[in-house]
Structure formats: C-alpha cells, structure tokens
Design a protein around this motif. Structure first.
Motif, short mmCIF file in Angstrom:
data_model
loop_
_atom_site.label_atom_id
_atom_site.label_comp_id
_atom_site.label_asym_id
_atom_site.label_seq_id
_atom_site.Cartn_x
_atom_site.Cartn_y
_atom_site.Cartn_z
N ARG A 134 70.69 25.65 54.28
CA ARG A 134 69.23 25.61 54.18
C ARG A 134 68.60 24.64 55.16
O ARG A 134 67.50 24.87 55.69
CB ARG A 134 68.79 25.22 52.76
N ASN A 135 69.26 23.52 55.41
CA ASN A 135 68.59 22.41 56.06
C ASN A 135 68.94 22.13 57.51
O ASN A 135 68.15 21.48 58.20
CB ASN A 135 68.82 21.12 55.24
N LEU A 136 70.09 22.58 58.00
CA LEU A 136 70.38 22.32 59.42
C LEU A 136 69.31 22.90 60.35
O LEU A 136 68.95 22.27 61.35
CB LEU A 136 71.77 22.85 59.80
N LEU A 389 72.69 16.19 44.00
CA LEU A 389 73.28 16.26 45.34
C LEU A 389 72.25 16.61 46.40
O LEU A 389 72.29 16.08 47.51
CB LEU A 389 74.44 17.27 45.34
N ASP A 390 71.33 17.52 46.08
CA ASP A 390 70.27 17.86 47.03
C ASP A 390 69.43 16.64 47.38
O ASP A 390 69.10 16.41 48.56
CB ASP A 390 69.36 18.95 46.45
N TYR A 391 69.09 15.85 46.37
CA TYR A 391 68.26 14.67 46.62
C TYR A 391 69.00 13.66 47.49
O TYR A 391 68.44 13.10 48.44
CB TYR A 391 67.84 14.02 45.31
N LEU A 392 70.29 13.44 47.19
CA LEU A 392 71.08 12.48 47.98
C LEU A 392 71.26 12.98 49.42
O LEU A 392 71.15 12.20 50.38
CB LEU A 392 72.44 12.25 47.32
N MET A 393 71.54 14.26 49.58
CA MET A 393 71.70 14.82 50.93
C MET A 393 70.38 14.75 51.69
O MET A 393 70.36 14.37 52.88
CB MET A 393 72.18 16.26 50.84
N ASP A 394 69.28 15.11 51.05
CA ASP A 394 67.97 15.01 51.69
C ASP A 394 67.71 13.59 52.19
O ASP A 394 67.31 13.38 53.35
CB ASP A 394 66.86 15.37 50.69
N SER A 395 67.95 12.63 51.33
CA SER A 395 67.62 11.24 51.66
C SER A 395 68.49 10.69 52.77
O SER A 395 67.99 10.14 53.76
CB SER A 395 67.78 10.37 50.39
N PHE A 396 69.80 10.83 52.64
CA PHE A 396 70.70 10.17 53.58
C PHE A 396 70.86 10.92 54.89
O PHE A 396 71.02 10.30 55.94
CB PHE A 396 72.06 9.92 52.91
N ALA A 397 70.79 12.25 54.85
CA ALA A 397 70.91 13.01 56.11
C ALA A 397 69.74 12.69 57.04
O ALA A 397 69.93 12.50 58.24
CB ALA A 397 70.98 14.50 55.82
N ALA A 399 68.00 9.98 56.98
CA ALA A 399 68.06 8.56 57.34
C ALA A 399 69.01 8.31 58.51
O ALA A 399 68.78 7.40 59.31
CB ALA A 399 68.49 7.73 56.13
N VAL A 400 70.09 9.10 58.63
CA VAL A 400 71.09 8.81 59.67
C VAL A 400 70.82 9.52 60.99
O VAL A 400 71.53 9.28 61.97
CB VAL A 400 72.51 9.19 59.20
N LEU A 401 69.82 10.38 61.04
CA LEU A 401 69.60 11.15 62.27
C LEU A 401 69.47 10.26 63.50
O LEU A 401 69.99 10.59 64.57
CB LEU A 401 68.35 12.03 62.13
N SER A 402 68.79 9.14 63.36
CA SER A 402 68.59 8.25 64.51
C SER A 402 69.44 6.98 64.42
O SER A 402 69.37 6.12 65.30
CB SER A 402 67.12 7.86 64.62
N TYR A 403 70.23 6.84 63.39
CA TYR A 403 71.09 5.67 63.22
C TYR A 403 72.06 5.59 64.39
O TYR A 403 72.67 6.59 64.79
CB TYR A 403 71.85 5.76 61.90
N ASP A 404 72.21 4.39 64.96
CA ASP A 404 73.13 4.16 66.08
C ASP A 404 72.75 4.98 67.32
O ASP A 404 73.56 5.21 68.20
CB ASP A 404 74.56 4.51 65.65
N ASP A 405 71.52 5.43 67.38
CA ASP A 405 71.07 6.23 68.52
C ASP A 405 69.74 5.68 69.02
O ASP A 405 69.62 5.25 70.15
CB ASP A 405 70.93 7.69 68.10
N ASP A 406 68.76 5.70 68.14
CA ASP A 406 67.45 5.12 68.43
C ASP A 406 66.99 4.43 67.17
O ASP A 406 66.21 4.96 66.39
CB ASP A 406 66.47 6.22 68.86
N ASP A 407 67.54 3.22 66.94
CA ASP A 407 67.27 2.52 65.69
C ASP A 407 65.79 2.21 65.50
O ASP A 407 65.34 2.01 64.37
CB ASP A 407 68.07 1.21 65.61
N SER A 408 65.04 2.21 66.59
CA SER A 408 63.60 1.94 66.46
C SER A 408 62.90 3.10 65.76
O SER A 408 61.80 2.94 65.24
CB SER A 408 62.97 1.73 67.85
N ARG A 445 77.53 11.51 62.53
CA ARG A 445 76.60 10.88 61.58
C ARG A 445 76.37 11.76 60.35
O ARG A 445 76.25 11.26 59.23
CB ARG A 445 75.27 10.55 62.27
N LEU A 446 76.30 13.07 60.57
CA LEU A 446 76.17 13.97 59.42
C LEU A 446 77.45 13.96 58.58
O LEU A 446 77.40 14.03 57.35
CB LEU A 446 75.84 15.39 59.90
N LEU A 447 78.60 13.85 59.25
CA LEU A 447 79.85 13.69 58.51
C LEU A 447 79.86 12.37 57.74
O LEU A 447 80.43 12.28 56.65
CB LEU A 447 81.05 13.73 59.46
N LEU A 448 79.22 11.34 58.31
CA LEU A 448 79.13 10.05 57.62
C LEU A 448 78.44 10.22 56.27
O LEU A 448 78.83 9.59 55.28
CB LEU A 448 78.36 9.05 58.51
#
Length: 472
Positions: A134-136, A389-397, A399-408, A445-448
C-alpha cells in the motif's frame, strides 16, 4: 552434496578453535547452542505469538515454547534418520560423529527457526507485507515515489517480506555485539535454517518445488547467503537438514494448534471425533498402521476406567502424543526413502508427501484453519494487531526516509522516533550502508524499520503504539 561439506564448522569470523590442553571440549555446534540460548532475541520469543496473541494462560504456547518443541522433535528425527543411514549403509562416508553433529545442528535450528518473525505470529508477516504494497508508492524520497527509486529486487524484498529471511538476517548481522557478524554461527546451521534458497526475484509458487515457495534471503544479505552456500556445497539447493527441520516444525505446530484450540474451547472432544471420521484407518498390506479415530476413542475409555476428572481432556492430550510419535516415524521414512533425491537437491516435496501421514497432516491443518484461524475471535484480534503494526510502520518508515541522508529534513518528531530504534540495529545499518549508493541506503533504512519492529515482543509493540499515540 556430501555430508563432510554439509556439516561445515566454518564461521564468518573464525576463532582460535580447539587446541591441545583446552578446557572447552564442546563441539562447534554445541557452541552454537550456547550462543543462541544466551541471546536476547531467543529470550524475546517468550512474549511472541504462536497462535493466540497476548494470551494470559500459562498453558498456551508462545514462540519460545513452540521453538523448544521443534528443537526436540528435530533432534529426535536426526537421531532416527542418522541411525537409519548407518544401519542400512545408505552412505559409506557417513559416520557416527556425523550423526551426533546432525542432532546438534537440528537442535539449534529448532531454537532459531522462528527467531526472525515479527510480533503477532504469521499474521504479523502478512500485515507488514501488505503495508509495503500500500505504502511504497505513496512514500516519497527527494520528490519521487519510493517504489520508483528502489530496484525491482529491493521492492520485491518488501512485497514478499518473510520471517525466514529475517531470521537469517538477524542471526548474521543484527546481533551487533562483538562485531558485524551477529551471533557468528556455523555455516552448517545457517544453511539449515534457510528454508527457501532463492531471492525474491526467484520465487515460483507454481513450479511445485517446496524450496521456491517463498524468499529465503534479502538482497542486503545475498553475499552472506553466497558464502553459506559455498561453504556447505548446497549451490542454491536446500540443505538436507532443512527438510528435517521443516518436518519437525510441521509436527509441532499442527499437533499443538489442536491441543491449544481444545484448551481454549475452539475444538471439543466430540468435534475432534467428527473430524477424524473423515479419515480411514491407515493401513499397509491390510494391516492397520495407525487408526486416529480408534486411538482417540480408546484413550477416552481408558480415562473413564481410570476415573480421571476429565476423560475428554485425558483422551485429547494423550492422543496428541501418540500422533506425534506416528508422525516422527513417517517423517523418518520420508527422508530415508528419498535419500538419494534429497542429497542431489532434486526432491521437491516435504517429508510427509506420499507417506501414511500425509492425509492426517492435511486434516489437522484444515481443521485448525476452519475452527480456529477463521473465527470471529481470531479475526478481531488480528484487526487489532494490524492496527498496531500499521501505526508503527507508518511512524517509523516516514521517520527514517531522511535519516543518515539529510538529517536537516528530520523534524522534531522524526528525530525522537529514530531515537527509539535499537542502537544495535542502527550500528548494523551504518556498517552495511558504508560506501553504498543513495538508493541502497534508502533500502537499508527501510530494512532498519522492519529489523526494529521484528525485534519487538507482542507486549512491547502494543505498549509502544499506545505510548506514541498518546504522545502524538
């Protein structure tokens, strides 16, 4: 394939090994056992669902008790099959020590075969898989839909998310304690837990080969899989011990599901009687090999004669034990009678195929599906689990999209969400992400996120979801 190579004691990080005068007399596979038993991931199985999520009963099985049962059945099967190979000289190169090593490997494999499963059992796998479907396409990375950024294999890894592939990843990379090699288990053991030696691009459910039904490893772990296959000589084929591990798992869950369902009131003694009437006595040359219905009725009569308080319960629980013994015999026959094809990597079925047990196994699985899994109570629990699980995946996925890439680009909420992810998993991510392209790092990051969520117990997933909803 040959046993000397299949039972490889090599590890990703080679130690000093046993040396003269050493006080440690354990074999390499016995060392594996102690590494597993002492791991946090193994302990977490005590609060992960087998069938009934978040159940408070002392009797109902968890992933931990299920894994212990699989370990026990696997070792028993290893003993039977190893002794058969020796007695009937099926392989002149097979030794008594190899039989002992097989038992040790299978005992360990039973303990970790489900160690990569997410919270809430197999439904958790489905929920995560469908979340990605659904979300990718909806998530964006630098203005582009994520499903356009990732390669085809990266996408298929998520669309076919699989607890078995996660187990290999967890034990080889995510226990980032001594170094990047995880638990650093022997290659023989690692090869045994790879039920499906294919990538997400090589899945072929229609081909009839059980080894190609699902994905066995992620693209991120392809090099690990290659080293394991090279060390054990499997070359893309199933390790022979994998058939035994799978049979032990089938025996454990198909019988335990019925017993747990009886205790929870989903299946009664009389309902089981009615189901077993569908089966004829299992015969060989006009001689009764096993009569499931007759044995259950006989045990009920014994319970009445013994004047036990609950003869129906006495009958069902003792019947389960008798069935397990029968299934172990059939699985032993399934392996030894197809020995040559299994060793050549050409056997496409499970060990119950074509045996006296095949029809009984199908009935047990169908009964559990109709009378337990497809019921209002289970469906209601699964809807709650999917919401968590949907809520946790929504939140953390997100959040990590820009982690270690563009932290700003991370806002204050995203930074705090990333903080919650285990330091071990983040360390493993950083090690794997070194020198990788932007697309590869996004995939990692998505695997993270799936690494983090799969590491959660049922209770922690529920509690974290509740806490985050209160916070947000």
């Amino acid at each position: 394939m040959n046993w000397e190579q299949l039972l490889s004691t090599r590890r990703a990080r080679e130690g000093a090994g046993r040396h003269a005068g050493s006080a440690d007399l354990r074999s390499e596979f016995e060392k594996d056992y102690h590494r597993i038993i002492g791991s946090a991931s193994f302990r977490r199985l005590q609060d992960k669902t087998q069938v009934f999520p978040l159940d408070q009963s002392d009797f109902i099985r968890t992933r931990l008790t299920h894994s212990l049962e699989v370990s026990s059945f696997a070792k028993s099967l290893g003993q039977n099959i190893g002794e058969n190979i020796l007695t009937y000289k099926r392989d002149p190169s097979f030794t008594v020590q190899m039989k002992e090593d097989i038992c040790s490997i299978l005992q360990c494999a039973g303990l970790i075969h489900d160690i990569g499963n997410p919270p809430f059992g197999h439904f958790g796998e489905i929920a995560i898989r469908e979340w990605f479907e659904r979300n990718l396409p909806r998530l964006t990375y630098r203005g582009r839909p994520v499903d356009e950024v990732l390669t085809e294999q990266m996408k298929q890894d998520f669309y076919h998310f699989e607890g078995n592939a996660q187990a290999l990843r967890l034990v080889t990379k995510l226990h980032f304690l001594v170094d990047e090699n995880g638990m650093n288990l022997t290659y023989a053991l690692l090869s045994t837990i790879v039920k499906y030696p294919v990538s997400s691009l090589e899945i072929d459910e229609a081909c009839g080969d059980i080894a190609r039904k699902k994905m066995g490893y992620y693209l991120a772990d392809a090099e690990t899989f290659r080293r394991i296959a090279e060390a054990t000589g499997t070359d893309g084929r199933r390790h022979p011990l994998t058939f035994i591990l799978e049979a032990a798992d089938d025996i454990a869950y198909k019988t335990a599901d019925i017993e747990d369902a009886f205790v929870k009131g989903f299946i009664s003694y009389h309902a089981l009687i009615e189901e077993l009437k569908k089966l004829k006595s299992i015969q060989n040359n006009d001689k009764v090999v096993f009569n499931p219905l007759g044995k259950l009725e006989e045990l009920y009569r014994q319970g009445v004669e013994k004047q036990v308080d609950h003869p129906e319960e006495y009958a069902v629980k003792n019947w389960i034990v008798r069935v397990q013994g029968f299934l172990i015999s059939c699985a032993t026959f399934g392996f030894t009678s197809n020995y040559r094809a299994i060793m050549e990597g050409a056997y496409p079925y499970d060990l119950f195929h074509g045996t006296f047990a095949e029809e009984l196994m199908e009935l047990l699985g169908d009964m559990a599906m109709r009378r337990v899994f497809c019921t209002r109570k289970i469906y209601l629990m699964e809807l709650v689990e999917a919401g968590i699980l949907d809520y946790l995946m929504d939140s953390f996925a997100r959040a990590v999209l820009s982690y270690d890439d563009d932290d700003s680009a991370l806002d204050s909420i995203d930074r705090r969400l990333v903080y919650f992810i285990s330091g071990n998993y983040k360390d493993a991510y950083h090690f794997q992400a070194k020198g990788k392209s932007d697309e590869e790092r996004l995939y990692l990051r998505l695997l993270l996120v799936t690494d983090f969520i799969c590491g959660m117990t049922d209770s922690y997933a529920k509690r974290l979801c509740q806490e985050l909803k209160a916070m947000l």
